[in-house]
Motif scaffolding. Structure first.
Motif, mmCIF file in Angstrom:
data_model
loop_
_atom_site.group_PDB
_atom_site.id
_atom_site.type_symbol
_atom_site.label_atom_id
_atom_site.label_comp_id
_atom_site.label_asym_id
_atom_site.label_seq_id
_atom_site.Cartn_x
_atom_site.Cartn_y
_atom_site.Cartn_z
ATOM 1 N N SER A 4 0.841 -1.186 0.000
ATOM 2 C CA SER A 4 0.000 0.000 0.000
ATOM 3 C C SER A 4 0.875 1.234 0.000
ATOM 4 O O SER A 4 2.015 1.195 0.447
ATOM 5 C CB SER A 4 -0.906 0.000 1.232
ATOM 6 N N PRO A 5 0.383 2.357 -0.490
ATOM 7 C CA PRO A 5 1.152 3.595 -0.459
ATOM 8 C C PRO A 5 1.374 4.036 0.968
ATOM 9 O O PRO A 5 0.725 3.548 1.893
ATOM 10 C CB PRO A 5 0.251 4.576 -1.229
ATOM 11 N N PRO A 6 2.306 4.975 1.189
ATOM 12 C CA PRO A 6 2.695 5.329 2.550
ATOM 13 C C PRO A 6 1.661 6.112 3.326
ATOM 14 O O PRO A 6 1.957 6.580 4.409
ATOM 15 C CB PRO A 6 3.970 6.158 2.340
ATOM 16 N N GLY A 7 0.461 6.286 2.825
ATOM 17 C CA GLY A 7 -0.583 6.917 3.609
ATOM 18 C C GLY A 7 -0.920 6.083 4.821
ATOM 19 O O GLY A 7 -0.718 4.877 4.832
ATOM 20 N N ARG A 8 -1.493 6.700 5.847
ATOM 21 C CA ARG A 8 -1.646 6.003 7.120
ATOM 22 C C ARG A 8 -2.667 4.888 7.051
ATOM 23 O O ARG A 8 -2.482 3.823 7.613
ATOM 24 C CB ARG A 8 -2.044 7.008 8.208
ATOM 25 N N TRP A 9 -3.785 5.094 6.361
ATOM 26 C CA TRP A 9 -4.887 4.150 6.505
ATOM 27 C C TRP A 9 -5.333 3.559 5.183
ATOM 28 O O TRP A 9 -5.236 4.160 4.130
ATOM 29 C CB TRP A 9 -6.084 4.827 7.191
ATOM 30 N N ARG A 10 -5.832 2.384 5.289
ATOM 31 C CA ARG A 10 -6.443 1.659 4.187
ATOM 32 C C ARG A 10 -7.727 1.065 4.735
ATOM 33 O O ARG A 10 -7.812 0.702 5.900
ATOM 34 C CB ARG A 10 -5.481 0.553 3.727
ATOM 35 N N THR A 11 -8.765 0.968 3.895
ATOM 36 C CA THR A 11 -10.039 0.432 4.372
ATOM 37 C C THR A 11 -9.860 -0.990 4.870
ATOM 38 O O THR A 11 -9.287 -1.827 4.193
ATOM 39 C CB THR A 11 -11.080 0.442 3.243
ATOM 40 N N LEU A 65 -1.541 -2.384 11.034
ATOM 41 C CA LEU A 65 -0.688 -1.606 10.142
ATOM 42 C C LEU A 65 0.120 -2.515 9.218
ATOM 43 O O LEU A 65 0.297 -2.219 8.033
ATOM 44 C CB LEU A 65 0.250 -0.720 10.961
ATOM 45 N N PHE A 66 0.596 -3.621 9.767
ATOM 46 C CA PHE A 66 1.359 -4.573 8.958
ATOM 47 C C PHE A 66 0.515 -5.091 7.797
ATOM 48 O O PHE A 66 0.951 -5.092 6.634
ATOM 49 C CB PHE A 66 1.818 -5.731 9.844
ATOM 50 N N HIS A 67 -0.696 -5.532 8.094
ATOM 51 C CA HIS A 67 -1.552 -6.079 7.045
ATOM 52 C C HIS A 67 -1.997 -4.992 6.069
ATOM 53 O O HIS A 67 -2.174 -5.257 4.869
ATOM 54 C CB HIS A 67 -2.752 -6.786 7.672
ATOM 55 N N SER A 68 -2.170 -3.780 6.558
ATOM 56 C CA SER A 68 -2.530 -2.677 5.669
ATOM 57 C C SER A 68 -1.399 -2.356 4.703
ATOM 58 O O SER A 68 -1.629 -2.115 3.517
ATOM 59 C CB SER A 68 -2.876 -1.429 6.490
ATOM 60 N N ARG A 69 -0.171 -2.336 5.222
ATOM 61 C CA ARG A 69 0.984 -2.028 4.373
ATOM 62 C C ARG A 69 1.105 -3.034 3.224
ATOM 63 O O ARG A 69 1.491 -2.681 2.115
ATOM 64 C CB ARG A 69 2.268 -2.051 5.201
ATOM 65 N N LEU A 70 0.784 -4.289 3.502
ATOM 66 C CA LEU A 70 0.950 -5.343 2.497
ATOM 67 C C LEU A 70 -0.356 -5.693 1.789
ATOM 68 O O LEU A 70 -0.418 -6.668 1.043
ATOM 69 C CB LEU A 70 1.528 -6.599 3.156
#
Length: 310
Positions: A4-11, A65-70
């Motif tokens: 994911s892009p370096p933005g803080r949050w993902r749905t 955060l880990f799962h969001s990043r990936l």
């Protein structure tokens, strides 16, 4: 694996289902509905965190955060010993990995869950009392891993665990992957140090007790089922703000206690046969007994009297 892009949050699943999750209980219809939907969607990752523990909530934050990043689908749920999930609740279709964050569950729970779910189960805890729950190597399922470190709080261990996994990854633009944004890292890591100081009963950091008092107002917000903004709120917590709130709270209580201490009485024990002590009339102010007792002890000692009476 796409990042994911370096933005803080993902749905995330817990946020997208927030309108469905209205009840405040834990093994609730809403929580079971979330598990049923995760089974239908074959969500591969389940994050269960100890509630209402700050170490558990921050552990869930780092796993999230880990799962969001990936870009890895996951479902987050609080796990309460008051009304714990049953193993049958958690054996959802498509489950590949489950994290038990800051708890091992009731006695034998982790082992039985690993045997029945047939997914990888990774557990974290820091409490000495859970050591008897860890089976011998021969009796431990191969898909179950225990991370129990008595010298490191669960949230710190989880933070280090996921940070290490991400350490070798890079974003498409060449930026290093990190669980935390640079503007959050120092603040959050300092919060972890203070949480760990309390979790391990060290009480060695400056203003640690004021920090815990100031932090306590967040405890009711640690349920991601009823509070879909929990992770954003955890990231905003700072040691300075918590200590300030704690000191303000203590100051208000001390001022209230001082008003009562203006009317100190000398109490004769056993008509004086057992000596005398100082006391105050504190009817309706029992919540201030700690502050009053400490001050009366000082005053009584200075006057050469016995322990105070409240």
């Amino acid at each position: 694996m796409p990042l994911s892009p370096p933005g803080r949050w993902r749905t995330c699943i817990f946020a997208s289902m927030a309108p469905l999750l209205q009840t405040r209980s834990f093994r609730s219809d809403a929580a079971l509905e979330a598990l049923a939907k995760a089974s239908q969607d074959k969500v591969p990752n389940l994050l269960l965190y100890n509630y209402p523990s700050f170490s558990g909530a921050f552990s869930a934050l780092f796993a999230h955060l880990f799962h969001s990043r990936l870009n890895l689908p996951c479902l987050s749920l609080p796990f309460s010993s008051v009304e714990p999930f049953r193993i049958d609740d958690l054996c959802i279709e498509g489950l590949e990995r489950c994290y038990l964050l800051d708890f091992l569950g009731p006695n034998g729970f982790a082992v039985e869950f690993a045997r029945r779910a047939l997914c990888e189960v990774i557990s974290f805890d820091h409490r000495k009392r859970v050591l008897p729950q860890i089976p011998s190597e021969e009796d431990c399922p191969t898909n179950l891993t225990f991370h129990v470190n008595l010298e490191k709080s669960s949230c710190t261990a989880v933070y280090d665990y996921f940070s290490t996994i991400l350490a070798g990854s890079e974003y498409h633009n060449g930026m290093d992957v990190s669980l935390l944004e640079p503007e959050d890292r120092d603040r959050v890591e300092m919060v972890l140090k203070y949480i760990e100081d309390g979790d391990l009963r060290r009480w060695s950091l400056l203003d640690i007790r004021a920090f815990n008092i100031g932090l306590s107002e967040w405890r009711s917000k640690l349920n991601c089922v009823t509070n879909p903004y929990m992770y954003e709120q955890l990231l905003d917590i700072s040691v300075v703000d918590a200590i300030t709130k704690g000191n303000t709270y203590n100051s208000i209580r001390q001022k209230a206690a001082n008003k009562l201490l203006d009317n100190v009485l000398k109490v004769r024990l056993g008509r004086g046969f057992y000596g005398e002590c100082l006391g105050v009339r504190a009817h309706g102010n029992s919540a201030l007994s700690d502050e009053i007792g400490k001050q009366l002890s000082v005053k009584s000692a200075a006057a050469g009297l016995r322990f105070p009476s409240i």
